[in-house]
Write a protein that holds these residues in place. Structure first.
Motif, PDB file in Angstrom:
ATOM      1  N   GLY A  40       0.806  -1.212   0.000  1.00  0.00           N
ATOM      2  CA  GLY A  40       0.000   0.000   0.000  1.00  0.00           C
ATOM      3  C   GLY A  40       0.838   1.261   0.000  1.00  0.00           C
ATOM      4  N   ASP A  41       0.148   2.410  -0.006  1.00  0.00           N
ATOM      5  CA  ASP A  41       0.840   3.700  -0.039  1.00  0.00           C
ATOM      6  C   ASP A  41       1.037   4.281   1.356  1.00  0.00           C
ATOM      7  N   GLY A  42       0.731   3.494   2.405  1.00  0.00           N
ATOM      8  CA  GLY A  42       0.905   3.947   3.781  1.00  0.00           C
ATOM      9  C   GLY A  42       2.339   3.805   4.252  1.00  0.00           C
ATOM     10  N   GLY A  77      -1.902   2.125   8.194  1.00  0.00           N
ATOM     11  CA  GLY A  77      -0.510   1.697   8.068  1.00  0.00           C
ATOM     12  C   GLY A  77      -0.180   1.220   6.671  1.00  0.00           C
ATOM     13  N   LEU A  78      -1.091   0.466   6.074  1.00  0.00           N
ATOM     14  CA  LEU A  78      -0.913   0.016   4.684  1.00  0.00           C
ATOM     15  C   LEU A  78      -1.522   1.000   3.696  1.00  0.00           C
ATOM     16  N   GLY A  79      -2.652   1.592   4.058  1.00  0.00           N
ATOM     17  CA  GLY A  79      -3.280   2.570   3.182  1.00  0.00           C
ATOM     18  C   GLY A  79      -3.966   1.930   1.986  1.00  0.00           C
ATOM     19  N   ILE A  80      -3.976   2.648   0.877  1.00  0.00           N
ATOM     20  CA  ILE A  80      -4.600   2.161  -0.363  1.00  0.00           C
ATOM     21  C   ILE A  80      -3.606   1.276  -1.092  1.00  0.00           C
ATOM     22  N   GLY A  81      -4.062   0.107  -1.534  1.00  0.00           N
ATOM     23  CA  GLY A  81      -3.116  -0.778  -2.200  1.00  0.00           C
ATOM     24  C   GLY A  81      -3.725  -2.080  -2.661  1.00  0.00           C
ATOM     25  N   LEU A  82      -2.880  -3.103  -2.747  1.00  0.00           N
ATOM     26  CA  LEU A  82      -3.284  -4.390  -3.316  1.00  0.00           C
ATOM     27  C   LEU A  82      -2.877  -5.553  -2.425  1.00  0.00           C
ATOM     28  N   LEU A  83      -3.664  -6.611  -2.486  1.00  0.00           N
ATOM     29  CA  LEU A  83      -3.325  -7.896  -1.874  1.00  0.00           C
ATOM     30  C   LEU A  83      -3.099  -8.891  -3.006  1.00  0.00           C
ATOM     31  N   THR A  84      -1.909  -9.489  -3.024  1.00  0.00           N
ATOM     32  CA  THR A  84      -1.599 -10.525  -4.003  1.00  0.00           C
ATOM     33  C   THR A  84      -1.473 -11.861  -3.290  1.00  0.00           C
ATOM     34  N   PHE A  85      -2.258 -12.816  -3.736  1.00  0.00           N
ATOM     35  CA  PHE A  85      -2.274 -14.156  -3.156  1.00  0.00           C
ATOM     36  C   PHE A  85      -1.585 -15.112  -4.121  1.00  0.00           C
ATOM     37  N   SER A  86      -0.572 -15.849  -3.629  1.00  0.00           N
ATOM     38  CA  SER A  86       0.146 -16.826  -4.453  1.00  0.00           C
ATOM     39  C   SER A  86       0.043 -18.193  -3.795  1.00  0.00           C
ATOM     40  N   LYS A  87      -0.212 -19.202  -4.627  1.00  0.00           N
ATOM     41  CA  LYS A  87      -0.339 -20.574  -4.136  1.00  0.00           C
ATOM     42  C   LYS A  87       0.594 -21.468  -4.949  1.00  0.00           C
ATOM     43  N   THR A  88       1.546 -22.113  -4.271  1.00  0.00           N
ATOM     44  CA  THR A  88       2.484 -23.019  -4.932  1.00  0.00           C
ATOM     45  C   THR A  88       2.038 -24.452  -4.697  1.00  0.00           C
ATOM     46  N   LEU A  89       1.677 -25.141  -5.779  1.00  0.00           N
ATOM     47  CA  LEU A  89       1.127 -26.487  -5.688  1.00  0.00           C
ATOM     48  C   LEU A  89       2.061 -27.511  -6.320  1.00  0.00           C
ATOM     49  N   TYR A  90       1.867 -28.773  -5.960  1.00  0.00           N
ATOM     50  CA  TYR A  90       2.645 -29.857  -6.560  1.00  0.00           C
ATOM     51  C   TYR A  90       2.400 -29.903  -8.070  1.00  0.00           C
ATOM     52  N   ASN A  91       3.438 -30.292  -8.804  1.00  0.00           N
ATOM     53  CA  ASN A  91       3.330 -30.542 -10.251  1.00  0.00           C
ATOM     54  C   ASN A  91       2.927 -29.317 -11.060  1.00  0.00           C
ATOM     55  N   GLU A  92       3.112 -28.122 -10.483  1.00  0.00           N
ATOM     56  CA  GLU A  92       2.847 -26.897 -11.236  1.00  0.00           C
ATOM     57  C   GLU A  92       4.094 -26.025 -11.184  1.00  0.00           C
ATOM     58  N   ALA A  93       4.632 -25.701 -12.358  1.00  0.00           N
ATOM     59  CA  ALA A  93       5.908 -24.979 -12.430  1.00  0.00           C
ATOM     60  C   ALA A  93       5.805 -23.568 -11.862  1.00  0.00           C
TER      61      ALA A  93
END
Length: 300
Positions: A76-78, A116-132
């Motif tokens: 965020g911009d905070g 504290g974080l302000g305006i911004g983005l949440l990025t969710f990443s999921k690392t799974l088996y057999n996926e590069a």
């Protein structure tokens, strides 16, 4: 560690209601958050934000298998900049804050933790088996307080009606007392409206840290959240603040630099720091010169 301390240590428990309508995960992360506060020298603001993020990430990782993992990145911009938390299904949790010393001016009217974080983005990443490549999705922050942002993410991106509660308790001396969280997810066959009642119940549930301080444990919280619905335990496991960084990994990473980049840093040793756990590793000038020679040999 005493027998009582071992019994009450950080763990995650998973369950399903006997009617099959809801899954529930409850985690105690008190030592995890205390470790993060100490390792990263966190301000009180960042102790709460990162503590909630670490707790929420572990709850979301509880749905994975083996060593699959999830990462949450709040940007965020905070004044905090960004908060990053990562957890694996085996209970390894780690994370960091871009500006660990950042704090808010609480003398201002209407100041809230989400500033504290302000305006911004949440990025969710999921690392799974057999996926590069990890699976990623991004949404806008709605409140910046971590809890509401995760709840919004699960509705928008996972499309699973859920209720989530994250809590970090801090005493008058700025020390973490207890921390933990609860995640309830509706199963496909659950009747409409039931999750709405649970969401409302959790809004008025009280503080998790106080319940832990009063001697309740994850089993008690699972039963208390779902009462009067009976819950069957599926699994439990320990959780820890744990980072797999090693000095060898950092040296190997240096070896991947180009010859020109290595040449630029070869006149002195280098101190390398792991973002996730703040561990410092020193690589001597001689070691860098050896890596440089190897890189030169590959060029011939």
């Amino acid at each position: 560690m005493s027998k009582e301390d071992f019994k009450m240590k950080d763990r995650l428990i998973k369950g399903i209601t006997e009617d099959g309508h809801f899954k529930i995960s409850v985690v105690k992360t008190s030592d995890v958050v205390k470790t993060a506060q100490k390792k990263h020298h966190l301000s009180l603001l960042n102790t709460v934000l990162l503590g909630r993020a670490l707790t929420g990430t572990m709850l979301m990782a509880s749905e994975l298998k083996g060593e699959e993992r999830v990462q949450l990145r709040f940007e965020g911009d905070g004044p905090v900049g960004s908060v990053v938390a990562e957890a694996s299904r085996v209970g390894e949790i780690r994370g960091y804050v871009q500006r660990p010393e950042a704090e808010l001016d609480y003398s201002k009217e209407d100041v809230k933790i989400g500033d504290g974080l302000g305006i911004g983005l949440l990025t969710f990443s999921k690392t799974l088996y057999n996926e590069a490549e990890p699976r990623r999705s991004t949404i806008e922050l709605v409140k910046g307080n971590i809890t509401d942002d995760l709840a919004y993410y699960m509705v928008q991106s996972e499309q699973v009606p859920s209720a989530i509660l994250l809590d970090v308790g801090i005493d008058d001396d700025g020390v973490v007392t207890e921390a933990g969280g609860v995640l309830v997810q509706r199963m496909p066959d659950a009747p409409e409206g039931k999750i709405d009642k649970l969401q409302q119940k959790m809004k008025n549930f009280g503080s998790i840290h106080q319940m832990f301080e009063d001697g309740l444990y994850i089993d008690d919280l699972m039963e208390k959240v779902m009462h009067p619905i009976k819950v069957k335990e599926l699994d439990r496991q320990p959780v820890d603040f744990f980072c797999r960084c090693t000095r060898k990994r950092f040296v190997d990473a240096l070896a991947m630099l180009s010859y020109d980049d290595l040449k630029e840093i070869s006149d002195e040793g280098q101190e390398l720091v792991c973002h996730f756990c703040n561990e410092h590793y020193y690589v001597s000038q001689d070691e860098i010169e050896d890596i440089l020679l190897q890189a030169k040999a590959k060029m011939n």
